[in-house]
Each structure stands twice: as structure tokens, then as C-alpha cells.
Design an enzyme around this catalytic site. Structure first.
Site, short mmCIF file in Angstrom:
data_model
loop_
_atom_site.label_atom_id
_atom_site.label_comp_id
_atom_site.label_asym_id
_atom_site.label_seq_id
_atom_site.Cartn_x
_atom_site.Cartn_y
_atom_site.Cartn_z
N LYS A 135 -14.17 8.75 -2.63
CA LYS A 135 -15.39 8.98 -1.85
C LYS A 135 -15.95 10.36 -2.19
O LYS A 135 -17.16 10.54 -2.36
CB LYS A 135 -15.09 8.87 -0.35
CG LYS A 135 -14.74 7.44 0.07
CD LYS A 135 -14.03 7.36 1.42
CE LYS A 135 -13.43 5.96 1.60
NZ LYS A 135 -12.45 5.88 2.70
N HIS B 285 0.79 -1.24 0.00
CA HIS B 285 0.00 0.00 0.00
C HIS B 285 0.82 1.28 0.00
O HIS B 285 0.25 2.36 -0.05
CB HIS B 285 -0.92 0.04 1.22
CG HIS B 285 -1.97 -1.02 1.20
ND1 HIS B 285 -3.25 -0.79 0.76
CD2 HIS B 285 -1.92 -2.31 1.57
CE1 HIS B 285 -3.95 -1.91 0.86
NE2 HIS B 285 -3.17 -2.85 1.35
N THR C 103 -8.06 7.12 -1.11
CA THR C 103 -9.43 6.63 -1.33
C THR C 103 -10.45 7.71 -1.00
O THR C 103 -11.58 7.66 -1.47
CB THR C 103 -9.71 5.35 -0.53
OG1 THR C 103 -9.19 5.50 0.79
CG2 THR C 103 -9.10 4.14 -1.19
N LYS D 66 -8.33 13.34 6.04
CA LYS D 66 -7.48 12.16 5.91
C LYS D 66 -6.51 12.16 7.08
O LYS D 66 -6.46 13.12 7.85
CB LYS D 66 -6.70 12.22 4.59
CG LYS D 66 -5.98 13.57 4.37
CD LYS D 66 -5.25 13.62 3.05
CE LYS D 66 -6.15 13.88 1.86
NZ LYS D 66 -6.31 12.75 0.97
N ARG D 67 -5.75 11.07 7.23
CA ARG D 67 -4.73 11.06 8.26
C ARG D 67 -3.77 12.23 8.09
O ARG D 67 -3.55 12.70 6.97
CB ARG D 67 -3.94 9.73 8.20
CG ARG D 67 -4.67 8.57 8.79
CD ARG D 67 -4.98 8.79 10.25
NE ARG D 67 -3.81 8.63 11.08
CZ ARG D 67 -3.65 7.68 11.99
NH1 ARG D 67 -4.61 6.82 12.22
NH2 ARG D 67 -2.55 7.62 12.70
N LYS E 168 1.19 14.11 2.94
CA LYS E 168 -0.16 14.49 2.48
C LYS E 168 -0.31 16.01 2.42
O LYS E 168 -1.28 16.53 1.87
CB LYS E 168 -1.23 13.87 3.37
CG LYS E 168 -1.28 12.34 3.26
CD LYS E 168 -2.32 11.75 4.21
CE LYS E 168 -2.27 10.24 4.30
NZ LYS E 168 -2.96 9.57 3.17
C1 Z57 Z 1 -2.41 2.83 5.05
O1 Z57 Z 1 -3.61 3.35 5.38
C2 Z57 Z 1 -1.93 2.95 3.75
C3 Z57 Z 1 -0.72 2.39 3.45
C4 Z57 Z 1 0.01 1.73 4.40
O2 Z57 Z 1 1.19 1.17 4.11
C5 Z57 Z 1 -0.48 1.62 5.70
BR1 Z57 Z 1 0.49 0.70 6.98
C6 Z57 Z 1 -1.68 2.17 6.03
C7 Z57 Z 1 -2.82 3.60 2.74
C8 Z57 Z 1 -2.11 4.44 1.70
O3 Z57 Z 1 -1.35 5.45 2.31
C9 Z57 Z 1 -3.15 5.05 0.76
O4 Z57 Z 1 -2.55 5.75 -0.29
C10 Z57 Z 1 -4.04 3.95 0.17
O5 Z57 Z 1 -5.11 4.52 -0.54
C11 Z57 Z 1 -4.61 3.08 1.27
O6 Z57 Z 1 -3.57 2.57 2.09
C12 Z57 Z 1 -5.39 1.89 0.73
O7 Z57 Z 1 -4.66 1.18 -0.23
#
Ligand code: Z57
Length: 807
Positions: A659, A360, A655, A547-548, A553
Site C-alpha cells: 500500500k 498466512h 501488505t 500495522k498490528r 513486527k
Molecule cells: C493475519 O492478519 C495474518 C496471518 C494470520 O495467520 C492471521 Br490469523 C492473521 C497476516 C500475516 O501476518 C501477514 O504477513 C500477511 O500479509 C497477511 O496475513 C495477509 O496474507
């Protein structure tokens, strides 16, 4: 199948009876919370009952089973989701209304389980919804954390973390299954056994045994017939070892130690999104849910098919969400070799054909590794399997000039550490990224060595989201408008949203879209006023970044944009920009000092601007505390502008961009993650892309970036903002922002905030003026919704099913 809650009177009669039998109260005397308990109980009962037929059907059809292993499932509130998927939302709302009860109020009583941090955890929850929708036998396997992600309070501008006791009032959707509990062993010594024929095997003796108890949550597919489940594991002591002597001596902590040490494993979700964990307890969590889940899989396989191992990989797919379940490889090997007594090659063939893996993020700090010494002490037998897997893998590498280079990149054991991503790739048949650009970077950079060896393992699966939750459930006003125009088939098939395209110039539809958006803004403004005291004008443009909090970001870039606007307004009284409300929400990891300072910065700037009569007619800022699924569902539908401004190349997919797009917001974003695919679909007229591309950043890095050049070259505006971090302008709540300034000016602006500042502020102005006119805005918004269907997780899951899971 008999209809549910039909006719309406049957529902209300049952509801009244259930109040009496469940709570021993007449329904008039119940509180809203009790109405929730009763209704949830009724719906949960139906889910369990329907689950029997659904299970029976899959058994008959001998469908392939998918197990989705994830340490996070950010499921959010479930009642409305069940009602929609069972198709009874309207009946229930009407029935309750007849009894003088508001369904909305009842739903507000529900807790919001925070069993995930952000994108990764919510993706897993969307996938469960979509697997059930696609009639896939797909099961979630995760952890039942006693405390979910912390609750975020804002005190004096700062984030304060509070315990999330989500189970305080019980969780009506789960069923504890003691009969399916299994044992998981930590530590101990590996003992070799040999029989008279010279055959040998190993076992672990004198380890610490832990009881893993599963709790199942039903996952109901849209239409209400397919029922899967999410299985969450809780750690408990194997036997009661209560120390009566200690107790009698008054040492209660010692008397209970047996319990607290074990229960610690499932006590808390680690609050880092895409960052370091590195604690022993985390490794224990990872092994517990992997071992318990795999034991269950083998148990249920043997019940259905006996020891027909030859077809195991045709009937079972094991998907690992990030590297957290990376021990699936060695643990499955252990179960097949040590317990089922298969030979290595047969077991390895099964393992590599079952397992697949999603990465991810490319951020180095999220690439998990563990010190071998820690690992071997905690899991000695698993370590032996990893060692052998690694040995055979290195052995298999082509012995050419590149040998050392490839081996150093791809080895599972290296530099005294276990590399979990490499383990996941070696043990599986597929590795995918989560957007086209991200998968490209994995292939070209992060896993270049693996890609040279086994290019066929690499593939892309662009993320998606549940449009039933984030459009239908979150935005009833817009959903009604859509269904009035094109019918409601889009719930089942998001591609049908494209039928809206033909109405792109329909001005009466434009008015309806505007009215729906306005209704949502009023709803959000009410919520914000109630929770923060900040009053927003629902007629203003709503610019949203939720978002986080993470440096990449770039919430800081957004702050500079607003600060620059504020400076402009003060400097030039004739400048009267279109009124805009800037809405932020999100949590920062407890230990992430920089991210927490940015939260304080936003709150300080909000305090300055919202209270300045020279500016607060034009701009206002709200920070919505405790971002979670429930308030997210209020925010997305009210957004005009979707801020997706990560440093190019850094966001796996994103994501919230999807949304917001479903809800008709227009993306203001960098060429990063899934923004690129959004841009391809909506076209340049319906999105605003700005800033450096990955290639530009690579070039800049090789040429040498100097943040001071940006400071001097853009001194009037950017330089001013940077100075204001430390000159007292924003020091209202707990002082200046020296550390934020230092991150930029001393640490040379790692995320290129200053470099993209100018492009960003220009792009914002252009986008905001283009949406000033109602019909232009409505057309863009409509086309965003109409072209969002591709980002339904139903599509993503169909791609996984066909191309990875082989269904
Ligand atoms: C997380 O929420 C994501 C990646 C990670 O390696 C971890 Br641990 C937690 C996120 C990404 O930052 C996003 O860009 C992505 O949309 C999301 O994962 C779902 O794939």
C-alpha cells in the site's frame, strides 16, 4: 446498460426527491448524516438492480463460481468505492456541490465496518474487489459480527478498548435475506439408520438448532457491470422460546437466555491477529459460517444443475482463508454423504477437487488445534468424518522407514487434538503461501512432511492490494498527477503504471509529485492535530509504521532508533538532523500484554520528545489512535519512509508494504515477506534493506545468541536505550518499562531487536540522507509507484484463478 446519474441535473433532482421520500424532509433541512443515508440508499438501489443483470449473465455463461470462505472481511467504508467503480464519483461530487453539499463531508459520516483484524481480513476484502474486476463469479462467505474489532482509545498512553457498535445507525449496503436462511446443528447424538437392504446412514438427533440468516453486501466491479456479493451470516434462535414464567417472575435474563446464547455466536470478532483463540465460541463461529455457506452452495448448485454431481468440482471452487474454515472438508463430506446420499469415494473426490487453502503465517501459536473431547461434544458427526478422513489418510501413507516421522507430522488427529492446518491440506488440492519466501519456509519446514508426499499441492501466490482503493481513492492528489502524465488506464490495469518510468528524470513531474505529497502531509497533519493534539511539520520527513502490534513486527526496534536519535541530539547540540516525524498506528490484541506495553512506550517517548524544546524541532512522534481503513487511507499517501522491519522469516507477506509502495513511499525493511519481491522489482537504488536474513538467524540460533553480548558490545548507544526503559527517562505516563526490558534481557530477545539495532539505525540514516534532495527523492518515489503494478490484487486474483481455481 443505461448510464447512472446522467446528466448531473438528473442526479440532483433524484437526490432532492429521495430526501423527501426516504426521510420526509426537504433537502435543505437534512443533516450531513441524512445526506449520507440518502446517497447510500440511491447507490445501494442501483447495485441491487444491476445485480440482477449480472447474475443473469453468469447463469447464461454457466461460469464457474468461487466461494471465498473467511472469518474476516475488513471492507472499510464503501460509498467512495461504489462511486469510483460505477464511474460516477465526479458527477456526484459536482452535483452535490451545486446543492451546496460537500461529498467529502458526506463521506465522513460513513461508518468503518471493522469485520477483520488486519492483513488477512483486508486481503479478503481486496480479493472481492479484484474478483469482480476480473469478471469472476466470486462470492465472499463470512460472519456478520454484531460488534466489529474494538475501537482503540489512548488514555494516559495506554490502549483502551471500546465496543465498536458499527450497526448503530443501520448499514445501508446490506440486504437481509430471510428466504435464504438455513439451520445449523450443534451437539446432539449421532444415530445410525438402516433400511431393509442393509444400506445405512447417520443423522444427528436432539442437537441444538440455530438459524443462520444471510445478509448480502453487493460487490461492484470496476466499470459497474459485474456485481458479486459478500454474504455475511448472523445467528438467531430457530424459534421464539421466550420463558413467560421467568419473565413474570421478574427474571428477564432467564426469559431471554434462549436468545442470548444463540446470538452470542455472531456477536463478536475475536480480536487476535495471528494468535491463539481457543474458545468454544470460536469453534461455533467456524462451524456456523462453514455449514451455512456450504448448504447455500449446494442449494444454488442444485437449482442450476440438479444432481449432476459429476461436474460439481468443475463448476464450484471453495477457497479457505487460513484454517478458520477448515471444517469445509468434513462438512462438505457430511452434506454429500448424509444428506445427498453419495458414496464416500465420490464425495471425497468432489471435496478434494473443490477445496483449496491459503496459509498466512508460520508462527506456531497461529496453527490452530482443538482438543478432540471439546470437538466431539460440539460436533459429533463432523468429528466422525474427520476420524475417517484421518484413518484413510494414514492408511495411504507409504509404509517405509519414514512412516512414523511422516505420520506424526501430517496426521489430522494427534496427541488428543484436531490439527486444522493438516485437515485443510488433506481435504484440498492446493495449499499456498502468501510470498515467495513464506511459501519456501512452508515447504522446507512447517509442512515438510506434506511437501514430501504431495509436492504438487504446494504453490505460492504473492499477496496484492486493491490499487483502486489504496491509490486512486486514498490519494487523489497523486492519482491526478499520474493520470495527467500517462492517462487513466492504470485504474483498470495496474501494470500500466510502468509507463511512468520514462518520466523518471522529468524535473517538472518531480515538482508535481512533491506538491502532491505535501498536500497529503498537510491533510494528515490536520487529522493528527485534531485527533491527538500533536502538531507535525508537513515539511518534515514522514516515517511511517502502521500495522498490528506484534513482537515480531518489531515496533520496539523503531522505538530504539528514535530514542537513540534523541540521545544523540541531546548529547551533541551541533547535531542538527533533517526534521523527521515518526508516525505509528495500530492495535494490539486485548490480552497481548507486551504489545500493549510497546504502545504505552511509544506514547511515553512521544510525550518526552514532543515536549522537549532541545529536540522537538528535529524529531516528533505521533501515535494515531484507532487504526482502521478510513484513517489508513489518510496515512499511506503522506508517507516518505515505509517501515517494514519484521524479524526475517516471520512476516507471511505484509501488505502495508505494498500500500505504501503504490503511494510512492520508500521501503526501509528487512529481507522478509514481500519486501524481498519489492526489492527485486525496484532495485537496490530505490529501497533500503538491512539486517539479518533468515539464514543468518538460523546460524545464530545454532551458534547460540546471547543478548547480553549485544548489550555490552553496543553499550554506548543500544545499552543506553535499554537502561532508559527502567531509569525513569520514559516513566512519565504510568511508570517504567520493566516488562519490556525483561522481554529483551531475561527472555533473550526472541526477535533479535538488539542484533539488528546497529544495521537498522545505519540504514535509516543513509535512506534519510538520500531522500534529502528533492529530485533524488522524487525519482525514487516515482520508480516505486511505477513498479508497484505487480502488487495489485488484480494480478494476484488472476494467478489464483488460473493456477488454483482452474478458471
Ligand atoms: C493475519 O492478519 C495474518 C496471518 C494470520 O495467520 C492471521 Br490469523 C492473521 C497476516 C500475516 O501476518 C501477514 O504477513 C500477511 O500479509 C497477511 O496475513 C495477509 O496474507
Amino acid at each position: 446498460m443505461s448510464p447512472i446519474f446522467e446528466p448531473k441535473e438528473a442526479f440532483t433532482d433524484q437526490f432532492i426527491t429521495e430526501c423527501q421520500s426516504l426521510l420526509g424532509k426537504s433537502f435543505q433541512d437534512c443533516t450531513n448524516d441524512e445526506y449520507y443515508q440518502v446517497l447510500a440508499n440511491m447507490v445501494a438501489t442501483i447495485s441491487r438492480e444491476r445485480g440482477i443483470a449480472s447474475k443473469e449473465r453468469s447463469r447464461k455463461l454457466q461460469k464457474k463460481k468461487v466461494y471465498y470462505f473467511s472469518l474476516e472481511f475488513l471492507i472499510g467504508p464503501l460509498l467512495d468505492n461504489y462511486l469510483i467503480n460505477f464511474g460516477v464519483r465526479d458527477t456526484v461530487a459536482d452535483g452535490l456541490k451545486d446543492l451546496g453539499i460537500s461529498l467529502d463531508t458526506v463521506e465522513e459520516q460513513e461508518c468503518d465496518p471493522g469485520l477483520g483484524n488486519g492483513g488477512l481480513g483486508r486481503l479478503a476484502a481486496c480479493f472481492l474487489d479484484s474478483m469482480a474486476h476480473e469478471d469472476i463469479d466470486g462470492y465472499g462467505n463470512g460472519m456478520r459480527y454484531r460488534y466489529g474489532l474494538f475501537h482503540q482509545a489512548i488514555v494516559n498512553g495506554c490502549q483502551v478498548e471500546q465496543t465498536d457498535n458499527w450497526l448503530a445507525k443501520g448499514f445501508p449496503w446490506e440486504t437481509r435475506r430471510d428466504s435464504s436462511a438455513v439451520e445449523v446443528v450443534f451437539g446432539g447424538e449421532v444415530v445410525r439408520h438402516e433400511d431393509n437392504n442393509g444400506a445405512y446412514w447417520f443423522s444427528v438427533e436432539n442437537g441444538e438448532r440455530v438459524r443462520a440468516v444471510p445478509y448480502d453486501v453487493p460487490i461492484v466491479g470496476f466499470g459497474g457491470t459485474k456485481i458479486n456479493h459478500l454474504r455475511l451470516w448472523s445467528a438467531e434462535p430457530v424459534e421464539e422460546n421466550f420463558d413467560l414464567d421467568a419473565f413474570n417472575a421478574g427474571d428477564y435474563a432467564k426469559a431471554n437466555k434462549f436468545r442470548s446464547d444463540v446470538e452470542a455466536i455472531s456477536t463478536i470478532l475475536y480480536p487476535n491477529d495471528a494468535g491463539e483463540h481457543g474458545r468454544l465460541l470460536r469453534l461455533k463461529q467456524e462451524y456456523l459460517f462453514v455449514s451455512a455457506g456450504l448448504q447455500t452452495i449446494i442449494h444454488s448448485y442444485k437449482k442450476d444443475y440438479g444432481c449432476d454431481w459429476e461436474h460439481f468440482a468443475d463448476r464450484v471452487a471453495i477457497h479457505t482463508n487460513d484454517t478458520h474454515p477448515a471444517m469445509c472438508g468434513p462438512e462438505l463430506m457430511r452434506l454429500l454423504v448424509d444428506v445427498e446420499r453419495l458414496d464416500w469415494d465420490t464425495a471425497w473426490d468432489i471435496t478434494t477437487h473443490c477445496i483449496s487453502f491459503t496459509n498466512h503465517t508460520v508462527m506456531p501459536e497461529a496453527l490452530e488445534t482443538w482438543p478432540i473431547t471439546t470437538f466431539r461434544t460440539l460436533l459429533p458427526r463432523i468429528y466422525m468424518f474427520i476420524d475417517e478422513i484421518n484413518r484413510r489418510f494414514i492408511e495411504s501413507l507409504p509404509k517405509d522407514n519414514n512412516w512414523h516421522d511422516i505420520a506424526s507430522q501430517t496426521a489430522v488427529l494427534w496427541d488428543g487434538r484436531v490439527r486444522m492446518a493438516n485437515l485443510s491440506i488433506v481435504c484440498g488440492h492446493s495449499i499456498n503461501g502468501v510470498s515467495a519466501i513464506h511459501t519456501g519456509i512452508l515447504k522446507r519446514e512447517v509442512f515438510k512432511g506434506f511437501c514430501a508426499l504431495t509436492p504438487q499441492k504446494f504453490n505460492n501466490k504473492t499477496n496484492g492490494i486493491s490499487h483502486r482503493r489504496f491509490l486512486c481513492e486514498a490519494n487523489p492528489a497523486l492519482s491526478r498527477v499520474i493520470s495527467d502524465v500517462i492517462g487513466n488506464e492504470w485504474l483498470d490495469d495496474a501494470a500500466k503504471l510502468s509507463d511512468l518510468e520514462q518520466y523518471a528524470d522529468d524535473s517538472s513531474l518531480h515538482e508535481q509529485l512533491y506538491a502532491a505529497r505535501h498536500e497529503n502531509k498537510v491533510r494528515l497533519a490536520d487529522y493528527i492535530a485534531r485527533t491527538t493534539g500533536v502538531v507535525l511539520d508537513p515539511h518534515s520527513v514522514f516515517d511511517v509504521q502502521v500495522k498490528r502490534f506484534h513482537a515480531y513486527k518489531r515496533q520496539l526496534l523503531n522505538v530504539f532508533k528514535i530514542l537513540d536519535l534523541y540521545n544523540h541530539i541531546l548529547a551533541d547540540p551541533s547535531y542538527k538532523p533533517l526534521p523527521t516525524s515518526f508516525i505509528f498506528s495500530g492495535k494490539a490484541a486485548q490480552s497481548y500484554t507486551f504489545a500493549k506495553e510497546v504502545i504505552r512506550l511509544i506514547n511515553s517517548l512521544a510525550d518526552v520528545i514532543n515536549n522537549d524544546p532541545r529536540a522537538n524541532e528535529y524529531i516528533r512522534i505521533a501515535f494515531v489512535p484507532n487504526f482502521a481503513i478510513s484513517n489508513a487511507q489518510l496515512i499511506y499517501p503522506a508517507a516518505d519512509i515505509s517501515e517494514q522491519i519484521s524479524t526475517a522469516g516471520m512476516e507471511g507477506s505484509g501488505t502495508s508494504n505494498m500500500k505504501l509502495m503504490f503511494n510512492g513511499a520508500i521501503t526501509l525493511g528487512t529481507y522478509d515477506g514481500a519486501n524481498i519481491e519489492i526489492a527485486d522489482l525496484v532495485g537496490v537504488d530505490n529501497i533500503k534493506i538491512f539486517g539479518m536474513h533468515v539464514e543468518d538467524i538460523a546460524r545464530l540460533q545454532s551458534e547460540g545468541y546471547m543478548v547480553w553480548d549485544e548489550y555490552h558490545n553496543q553499550h554506548e548507544r543500544l545499552g543506553r536505550c535499554i537502561d532508559q526503559l527502567t531509569d525513569g527517562t520514559l516513566a512519565r505516563l504510568n511508570g517504567n518499562f520493566e516488562s519490556v526490558r525483561d522481554e529483551l534481557m531475561i527472555n533473550n530477545d526472541q526477535w533479535y531487536v538488539c542484533k539488528d539495532f546497529c544495521a537498522y539505525t545505519d540504514a535509516f540514516q543513509q535512506l534519510r540522507s538520500s531522500i534529502d534532495e528533492v529530485h533524488t527523492w522524487a525519482k525514487m518515489s516515482l520508480l516505486n509507484t511505477a513498479r508497484s503494478g505487480y502488487f495489485s490484487s488484480d494480478r494476484t486474483i488472476r494467478d489464483y484463478a488460473e493456477e488454483i481455481w482452474n478458471i
